[in-house]
Each structure stands twice: as structure tokens, then as C-alpha cells.
Design a protein around this motif. Sequence first.
Motif, PDB file in Angstrom:
ATOM      1  N   UNK A 113       0.913  -1.292  -0.005  1.00 38.73           N
ATOM      2  CA  UNK A 113       0.126   0.079   0.032  1.00 38.73           C
ATOM      3  C   UNK A 113       0.697   1.169   0.216  1.00 38.73           C
ATOM      4  N   UNK A 114       1.953   1.101   0.566  1.00 42.60           N
ATOM      5  CA  UNK A 114       2.863   2.421   0.679  1.00 42.60           C
ATOM      6  C   UNK A 114       3.640   2.413  -0.864  1.00 42.60           C
ATOM      7  N   UNK A 115       4.531   1.328  -1.139  1.00 47.40           N
ATOM      8  CA  UNK A 115       5.241   1.436  -2.132  1.00 47.40           C
ATOM      9  C   UNK A 115       4.754   1.117  -3.587  1.00 47.40           C
ATOM     10  N   UNK A 116       3.516   0.764  -3.683  1.00 50.57           N
ATOM     11  CA  UNK A 116       2.870   0.685  -5.036  1.00 50.57           C
ATOM     12  C   UNK A 116       2.445   2.181  -5.316  1.00 50.57           C
ATOM     13  N   UNK A 117       1.853   2.970  -4.715  1.00 52.16           N
ATOM     14  CA  UNK A 117       1.947   4.455  -5.125  1.00 52.16           C
ATOM     15  C   UNK A 117       3.123   5.174  -5.524  1.00 52.16           C
ATOM     16  N   UNK A 118       4.036   4.872  -4.589  1.00 47.12           N
ATOM     17  CA  UNK A 118       5.371   5.461  -4.732  1.00 47.12           C
ATOM     18  C   UNK A 118       6.097   5.155  -6.220  1.00 47.12           C
ATOM     19  N   UNK A 119       5.657   3.912  -6.586  1.00 45.40           N
ATOM     20  CA  UNK A 119       6.148   3.392  -7.872  1.00 45.40           C
ATOM     21  C   UNK A 119       5.287   4.119  -8.884  1.00 45.40           C
ATOM     22  N   UNK A 178       6.927  12.096  -3.851  1.00 42.37           N
ATOM     23  CA  UNK A 178       6.732  11.099  -2.719  1.00 42.37           C
ATOM     24  C   UNK A 178       5.748  11.561  -1.697  1.00 42.37           C
ATOM     25  N   UNK A 179       5.927  12.905  -1.197  1.00 44.09           N
ATOM     26  CA  UNK A 179       4.676  13.310  -0.133  1.00 44.09           C
ATOM     27  C   UNK A 179       3.730  13.571  -0.963  1.00 44.09           C
ATOM     28  N   UNK A 186      -3.189   8.559   1.610  1.00 40.80           N
ATOM     29  CA  UNK A 186      -3.685   8.724   2.886  1.00 40.80           C
ATOM     30  C   UNK A 186      -5.253   9.195   2.894  1.00 40.80           C
ATOM     31  N   UNK A 187      -5.458  10.130   1.895  1.00 40.86           N
ATOM     32  CA  UNK A 187      -6.633  10.658   1.525  1.00 40.86           C
ATOM     33  C   UNK A 187      -7.626   9.608   1.129  1.00 40.86           C
ATOM     34  N   UNK A 188      -7.141   8.819   0.487  1.00 39.97           N
ATOM     35  CA  UNK A 188      -8.006   7.708  -0.227  1.00 39.97           C
ATOM     36  C   UNK A 188      -8.058   6.591   0.877  1.00 39.97           C
ATOM     37  N   UNK A 189      -7.855   6.672   1.834  1.00 36.75           N
ATOM     38  CA  UNK A 189      -7.649   5.605   2.859  1.00 36.75           C
ATOM     39  C   UNK A 189      -6.997   4.259   2.751  1.00 36.75           C
ATOM     40  N   UNK A 190      -6.143   4.343   1.702  1.00 35.78           N
ATOM     41  CA  UNK A 190      -5.354   3.067   1.529  1.00 35.78           C
ATOM     42  C   UNK A 190      -4.223   2.988   2.888  1.00 35.78           C
ATOM     43  N   UNK A 225       4.655  12.213   7.978  1.00 36.20           N
ATOM     44  CA  UNK A 225       5.647  11.808   7.070  1.00 36.20           C
ATOM     45  C   UNK A 225       7.026  12.730   7.320  1.00 36.20           C
ATOM     46  N   UNK A 226       8.129  12.377   7.608  1.00 37.73           N
ATOM     47  CA  UNK A 226       9.392  13.313   7.999  1.00 37.73           C
ATOM     48  C   UNK A 226      10.268  12.991   6.958  1.00 37.73           C
ATOM     49  N   UNK A 227      10.718  14.233   6.319  1.00 38.19           N
ATOM     50  CA  UNK A 227      11.605  13.992   5.214  1.00 38.19           C
ATOM     51  C   UNK A 227      13.120  14.742   5.704  1.00 38.19           C
TER      52      UNK A 227
END
Length: 412
Positions: free
Chosen positions: A282-288, A321-322, A329-333, A339-341
Motif C-alpha cells: 500500500x505504501x510502495x505501490x503508489x510511490x512506484x 513522494x510526499x 492517506x486521503x483515499x484511505x489506503x 511523514x518526515x523528510x
Amino acid sequence: MPTLVMKFGGTSVANLDRIARAAKRVAVEVANGYDVIVIVSAMSGKTNELVGWVNDTSQFYDAREYDAIVSSGENVTAGLMALRLQEMDIPARSWQGWQVPVMTTSTHSSARIEDIPTENINAKFGEGMKVAVVAGFQGLSPEGRITTLGRGGSDTTAVAFAAAFGAERCDIYTDVDGVYTTDPRIANKARKLDKIAFEEMLELASLGAKVLQTRSVELAMRYKVRLRVLSSFEEPSDSAGTLVCDEEEIMESNVVVSVAYSRDEAKMTLISVADRPGIAAAIFGPLSDAGVNVDMIVQNISEEGRTDMTFSCPTDQVKRAEKAMQAAKDSGEINYHDLVADEGVAKVSVVGIGMRSHTGVAATMFRVLSAEGVNIKVITTSEIKISVLIDRKYMELAVQALHDAFELEKAG
């Protein structure tokens, strides 16, 4: 006749004098009895200029027209090189990607080579042509449009031609005289390597070394193309440059062969993420999907069903990425607290195929960094490399200390 591929980068063909100098090198190989395929880049700075023109003309440009424009720099170089060789009474002609043709995928600006038919060029060799000067970086899509292979694509073009034509060797001429144990600008004890294994070079290319494009090394390893990296500004010799070859060709080498670094890294941490099956996807799918190139990944121990997830990416992809994480997060995934960069980090790595059969490399690396007061933020390993993320201000200190600790100034 045996075939040789020679590739000249942008700095090696930056002006007419350098093109003439490169042509003399080609003439030497013709005199040695080779049919030569020369792959050329655009003149130094020309591609950046063309990209700038595109961006100034259209904010949301057509990628097909982008490729048509930015590929034109190589056409100019190829034509000038062919003319220079003809002036030296060497039968030569220029070839654009579509004339070969270099068949690629349809992904504009980052196409992949699918096939290089040899019939057209071989027919001309049979008719007496001695040098085919090919515009690097470009190809032809199934739809008949010009494509480009991405930055550094001329390296990939050269290796692909060497594989297709069964070339004896592929010489990559650039502004450095080979592959070093680390960047000589940082460590004055850095030593040029005579040979390096494909796997080691692939790791170094992916870790930030600018000598060869990663995809070109992948191709060379797959098709067993012997690569030689050498400078176009030094007189040629049998011992010139660094040979990138099979591990079996290297008798003995140090356990660690090189220290690599990447300055433009960022560390990003998702704080308090739900620890459940599928959370990584759920995290790395959207990043990809957003085109974020994630490298190092660390997940903390879960407490009360929540965990922290840390990953690294190039600094110029932080905003992307942000945005991707906020959308997820907004979509509920996913659900996370913050989130700290941290954009003030660098990646330092040690690489060597000898690490497969020797222990203690990690212990030495961590002990050296500790002694220098360098705090390690993230660690990742593979069979032949160890990478750490540290504060960027300590990067040069870390590189120098590790180079000294592993005595890389000494030959294996």
C-alpha cells in the motif's frame, strides 16, 4: 573483418578539434584491421540546451516531439565525425537510429532496445565501408517514431551494438581514464583499477558512480560484452583504461574494490503506520506509480499494532513522494501520523565480489565510521555491497576513512 565498437561521450566530441582527435583514434583501429562501429553522443551541453528549448516552448509537451528534438544533437555529431573520417580517406558514413534500424519500445524518453538488425550495416561493410558512425541514444518505435533511451543512453547503444555484431570489444571513451577505487576528487589515494567484474561495476553504477549507465552494464553482463572505459584525452596504450569483464578473468582482487557515494539522497519516514498484511504494498505501490525511485527500506519493530517505515529516494523526488503518500492517506489506503523528510543525508557504500567469501567487512566498516564519529541512520546489504545512510556533512570524511581502512590504494 573483426568488429570493434567505439563510443565517444559528449566531452570527447565537444567541438571540432575533439571530433578530429576522436577520428584519429578510429583511424588507428581501422589500420589495425577492424571494421569499426562508432557510437557518438551529442556535443557536450547540447542535449541540455535542447531540453531547455522544449521546456521553454511547452510545459506539457508531447513526448514524441520531445524525442524528435533532443535526439537531433547526436545526428549533428555523427555527420561531422563521418565527414572528418572521409577527409582522412577512410570510407565512413553516418547512421541515424531509424536507418539501422535500432528497434525500441514505444516509451518515449526512456525507451528500451528490443532489436538491432545487422543486415544494413553489414551490407555496407561488404561494399567497402570501414566505419559506421551511429547516432547514439536514439531508436525507432513500432509506430515509426523516433525514440530516445534516457540520459546516458549512448552507453547502452554502444553495448547493444557490440552484442548484436559480436564485437571483439566495446571501448567507451569519456573524460575519465578508467574506473577508480573511489572518486579521486575526494580521496587523493584513489587508484585506477585495471579490471573490474561486471557485477561490481553494476553495483557501482547503481550506487552513484557516473562512469557508465546502469543499463549498459546490465546488457554487457548479459551478453558477455567486454567493456573498456578509457579517456579520450590521453594517448592510447595497451594498459589504458579499465576493463569491465567476467569475474573469471580477474585472478585476484581486494575483498572491497571500491567505495561509492551518492550525495543527493533523502531519508523519508512514515511515522505510526498500521502494521498489517499488505501495508508495504500500500505504501510502495503508489510511490512506484508516481515514479519515485525507492532504494533503502527499513521497517521498525511493531508496537501496539503500529510501526515506522523508513525509505530513501533522490532528493529531487521528495515532493513527488510526499504527494503520493498524501493521496494514499486521503483515499484511505494507508493511515499514518506524519511523514518526515530528511534531505541532508548521503549514501556511502563499499563494493566487492570478495565479500561473498570473506567475513568482517561490515564490522570493519561500522567500526571505522564509529571511530570518526559518523552516525549510521540506515543500513542495507546485498551479496557484494554494504550501503549506509549518513549525514551529508560527513560524506567525504566517511569515503576517505573507508578507503584507507580497506587499503584500496594497494593492488589486490
